[in-house]
Scaffold this motif. Structure first.
Motif, PDB file in Angstrom:
ATOM      1  N   VAL A 156       0.841  -1.203   0.000  1.00 30.39           N
ATOM      2  CA  VAL A 156       0.000   0.000   0.000  1.00 30.39           C
ATOM      3  C   VAL A 156       0.874   1.249   0.000  1.00 30.39           C
ATOM      4  N   ALA A 157       1.947   1.226   0.790  1.00 31.38           N
ATOM      5  CA  ALA A 157       2.853   2.376   0.816  1.00 31.38           C
ATOM      6  C   ALA A 157       3.529   2.576  -0.536  1.00 31.38           C
ATOM      7  N   ASP A 158       3.849   1.481  -1.213  1.00 32.36           N
ATOM      8  CA  ASP A 158       4.429   1.595  -2.558  1.00 32.36           C
ATOM      9  C   ASP A 158       3.448   2.247  -3.526  1.00 32.36           C
ATOM     10  N   LEU A 159       2.182   1.848  -3.453  1.00 34.04           N
ATOM     11  CA  LEU A 159       1.159   2.450  -4.317  1.00 34.04           C
ATOM     12  C   LEU A 159       1.021   3.941  -4.023  1.00 34.04           C
ATOM     13  N   LEU A 160       1.045   4.290  -2.740  1.00 33.43           N
ATOM     14  CA  LEU A 160       0.956   5.704  -2.363  1.00 33.43           C
ATOM     15  C   LEU A 160       2.163   6.478  -2.880  1.00 33.43           C
ATOM     16  N   ALA A 161       3.335   5.881  -2.796  1.00 29.42           N
ATOM     17  CA  ALA A 161       4.546   6.552  -3.269  1.00 29.42           C
ATOM     18  C   ALA A 161       4.462   6.860  -4.758  1.00 29.42           C
ATOM     19  N   VAL A 162       3.914   5.917  -5.527  1.00 26.77           N
ATOM     20  CA  VAL A 162       3.732   6.143  -6.965  1.00 26.77           C
ATOM     21  C   VAL A 162       2.792   7.323  -7.197  1.00 26.77           C
ATOM     22  N   GLN A 163       1.705   7.370  -6.413  1.00 28.24           N
ATOM     23  CA  GLN A 163       0.758   8.473  -6.544  1.00 28.24           C
ATOM     24  C   GLN A 163       1.432   9.812  -6.250  1.00 28.24           C
ATOM     25  N   LEU A 164       2.245   9.859  -5.216  1.00 29.23           N
ATOM     26  CA  LEU A 164       2.889  11.107  -4.817  1.00 29.23           C
ATOM     27  C   LEU A 164       3.993  11.522  -5.790  1.00 29.23           C
ATOM     28  N   GLN A 165       4.567  10.558  -6.470  1.00 23.77           N
ATOM     29  CA  GLN A 165       5.524  10.905  -7.525  1.00 23.77           C
ATOM     30  C   GLN A 165       4.820  11.602  -8.684  1.00 23.77           C
ATOM     31  N   GLU A 166       3.592  11.173  -8.952  1.00 23.14           N
ATOM     32  CA  GLU A 166       2.818  11.784 -10.026  1.00 23.14           C
ATOM     33  C   GLU A 166       2.295  13.165  -9.622  1.00 23.14           C
ATOM     34  N   ARG A 167       1.932  13.308  -8.357  1.00 22.69           N
ATOM     35  CA  ARG A 167       1.408  14.585  -7.873  1.00 22.69           C
ATOM     36  C   ARG A 167       1.721  14.726  -6.393  1.00 22.69           C
ATOM     37  N   ARG A 168       2.681  15.583  -6.073  1.00 22.30           N
ATOM     38  CA  ARG A 168       3.121  15.723  -4.679  1.00 22.30           C
ATOM     39  C   ARG A 168       2.014  16.253  -3.777  1.00 22.30           C
ATOM     40  N   ASP A 169       1.128  17.091  -4.320  1.00 20.19           N
ATOM     41  CA  ASP A 169       0.049  17.657  -3.508  1.00 20.19           C
ATOM     42  C   ASP A 169      -1.253  16.877  -3.691  1.00 20.19           C
ATOM     43  N   SER A 170      -1.150  15.574  -3.833  1.00 21.38           N
ATOM     44  CA  SER A 170      -2.329  14.730  -4.016  1.00 21.38           C
ATOM     45  C   SER A 170      -3.303  14.886  -2.861  1.00 21.38           C
ATOM     46  N   VAL A 171      -4.595  14.755  -3.198  1.00 20.89           N
ATOM     47  CA  VAL A 171      -5.656  14.732  -2.196  1.00 20.89           C
ATOM     48  C   VAL A 171      -5.928  13.271  -1.872  1.00 20.89           C
ATOM     49  N   LEU A 172      -5.665  12.890  -0.624  1.00 21.78           N
ATOM     50  CA  LEU A 172      -5.738  11.501  -0.206  1.00 21.78           C
ATOM     51  C   LEU A 172      -6.968  11.264   0.659  1.00 21.78           C
ATOM     52  N   GLY A 173      -7.798  10.326   0.271  1.00 22.83           N
ATOM     53  CA  GLY A 173      -8.949   9.928   1.067  1.00 22.83           C
ATOM     54  C   GLY A 173      -8.528   8.887   2.091  1.00 22.83           C
ATOM     55  N   MET A 174      -8.860   9.108   3.353  1.00 22.57           N
ATOM     56  CA  MET A 174      -8.410   8.239   4.435  1.00 22.57           C
ATOM     57  C   MET A 174      -9.498   7.244   4.842  1.00 22.57           C
ATOM     58  N   THR A 175      -9.087   6.255   5.620  1.00 22.29           N
ATOM     59  CA  THR A 175     -10.038   5.311   6.187  1.00 22.29           C
ATOM     60  C   THR A 175      -9.651   5.045   7.630  1.00 22.29           C
ATOM     61  N   THR A 176     -10.615   4.627   8.429  1.00 17.69           N
ATOM     62  CA  THR A 176     -10.371   4.297   9.830  1.00 17.69           C
ATOM     63  C   THR A 176     -10.691   2.806  10.031  1.00 17.69           C
ATOM     64  N   GLY A 177     -11.059   2.412  11.228  1.00 19.33           N
ATOM     65  CA  GLY A 177     -11.406   1.011  11.461  1.00 19.33           C
ATOM     66  C   GLY A 177     -10.192   0.173  11.825  1.00 19.33           C
ATOM     67  N   THR A 178     -10.389  -1.137  11.840  1.00 22.13           N
ATOM     68  CA  THR A 178      -9.351  -2.052  12.315  1.00 22.13           C
ATOM     69  C   THR A 178      -8.302  -2.379  11.251  1.00 22.13           C
ATOM     70  N   THR A 179      -8.672  -2.295   9.976  1.00 22.57           N
ATOM     71  CA  THR A 179      -7.756  -2.761   8.931  1.00 22.57           C
ATOM     72  C   THR A 179      -6.424  -2.017   8.909  1.00 22.57           C
ATOM     73  N   PRO A 180      -6.393  -0.680   8.951  1.00 17.30           N
ATOM     74  CA  PRO A 180      -5.078  -0.006   8.965  1.00 17.30           C
ATOM     75  C   PRO A 180      -4.230  -0.372  10.176  1.00 17.30           C
ATOM     76  N   LEU A 181      -4.897  -0.763  11.287  1.00 22.18           N
ATOM     77  CA  LEU A 181      -4.159  -1.100  12.500  1.00 22.18           C
ATOM     78  C   LEU A 181      -3.608  -2.519  12.430  1.00 22.18           C
ATOM     79  N   THR A 182      -4.423  -3.472  12.002  1.00 19.05           N
ATOM     80  CA  THR A 182      -3.964  -4.859  11.943  1.00 19.05           C
ATOM     81  C   THR A 182      -2.910  -5.062  10.860  1.00 19.05           C
ATOM     82  N   THR A 183      -2.976  -4.280   9.808  1.00 16.34           N
ATOM     83  CA  THR A 183      -1.999  -4.409   8.726  1.00 16.34           C
ATOM     84  C   THR A 183      -0.776  -3.519   8.925  1.00 16.34           C
TER      85      THR A 183
END
Length: 247
Positions: free
Chosen positions: A8-35
């Motif tokens: 997931v971090a690799d995918l985000l890095a690719v996005q930020l290379q394309e646009r440094r000021d990208s608008v990122l939609g976040m999520t909460t819940g257990t998944t970001p914590l368990t992963t």
């Protein structure tokens, strides 16, 4: 799980290379914590491997009736698990203001700000056990714009342990509408664990329906679903064999 967080971090890095000021939609819940997704983001920021300094962050939902500093508010969640660890300017963070006197007007304001930012470039999603994405709960119809949603009772029961009792779990939230979500330029959904196997199979194999909001991702032009072996258990073997392996 480290493989998923890194991917997931690799995918985000690719996005930020394309646009440094990208608008990122976040999520909460257990998944970001368990992963460990947000832990990995913070680690890469500190190691100068990921630059989030110009990114802007949109949290698409928030419980109604909780002050911003309540430990179970989504703002507190994001501050604890990400924002406080990467030093994000406050003006780069957007939440629905559920303490506004006119919540319908606040929904309109929230959508207007996101539109003024150019919309969501990259949206991270989890998946609720009833098929909800963001806080878009199953219903006969789903609004296109941000709206006040009744939290499904099955989800309130799941949240009760965190709140201390079912009575303390909010009955409503503000969440993004289907249009804003589907207009995101890229969607990355992560689902892990045996408990998610049934709903993963349902959103992949069933027809698109407002009664199963996750099925709308079938219609998105650039959506990625990241699973572990357990969450993919309900998918046909013929499909699983065609899935790309992270390793």
């Amino acid at each position: 799980m480290a493989d998923i967080a890194g991917y997931v971090a690799d995918l985000l890095a690719v996005q930020l290379q394309e646009r440094r000021d990208s608008v990122l939609g976040m999520t909460t819940g257990t998944t970001p914590l368990t992963t460990g997704i947000y832990i990995e983001w913070a680690r890469r920021v500190h190691q100068k491997e990921l630059d989030l300094s110009r990114a802007r962050f949109v949290n698409p939902d928030e419980f109604i009736g909780l002050p911003q500093n309540h430990p179970e508010s989504y703002r507190s969640y994001m501050n604890k698990h990400l924002f406080n660890n990467i030093d994000v300017p406050l003006e780069h963070i957007l939440f629905p203001n559920v303490e506004a006197q006119d919540l319908k007007a606040e929904c309109e304001r929230f959508d207007t700000v996101v539109q003024s930012w150019g919309g969501i470039d990259w949206q991270l999603l989890g998946l609720g056990q009833n098929g909800h994405i963001c806080f878009i709960e199953p219903n006969d119809a789903i609004p296109s714009s941000s709206y006040i949603v009744n939290v499904a009772e099955e989800n309130r029961i799941l949240y009760a342990a965190d709140f201390g009792s079912l009575a303390d779990v909010p009955t409503q939230a503000v969440t993004t509408g289907l249009r804003m979500l589907m207009c995101a330029r890229k969607i990355v959904l992560v689902a892990v664990g045996t408990k998610k196997a049934g709903v993963v199979a349902r959103i992949v194999l069933n027809p698109v329906s407002t009664r199963l909001p996750g099925t709308f991702l079938q219609l998105h032009h650039n959506a990625v679903m990241i699973l572990d072996e357990e969450s993919a258990e309900g998918l046909p073997e013929s499909l699983v064999n065609r899935l790309r392996r992270i390793k």
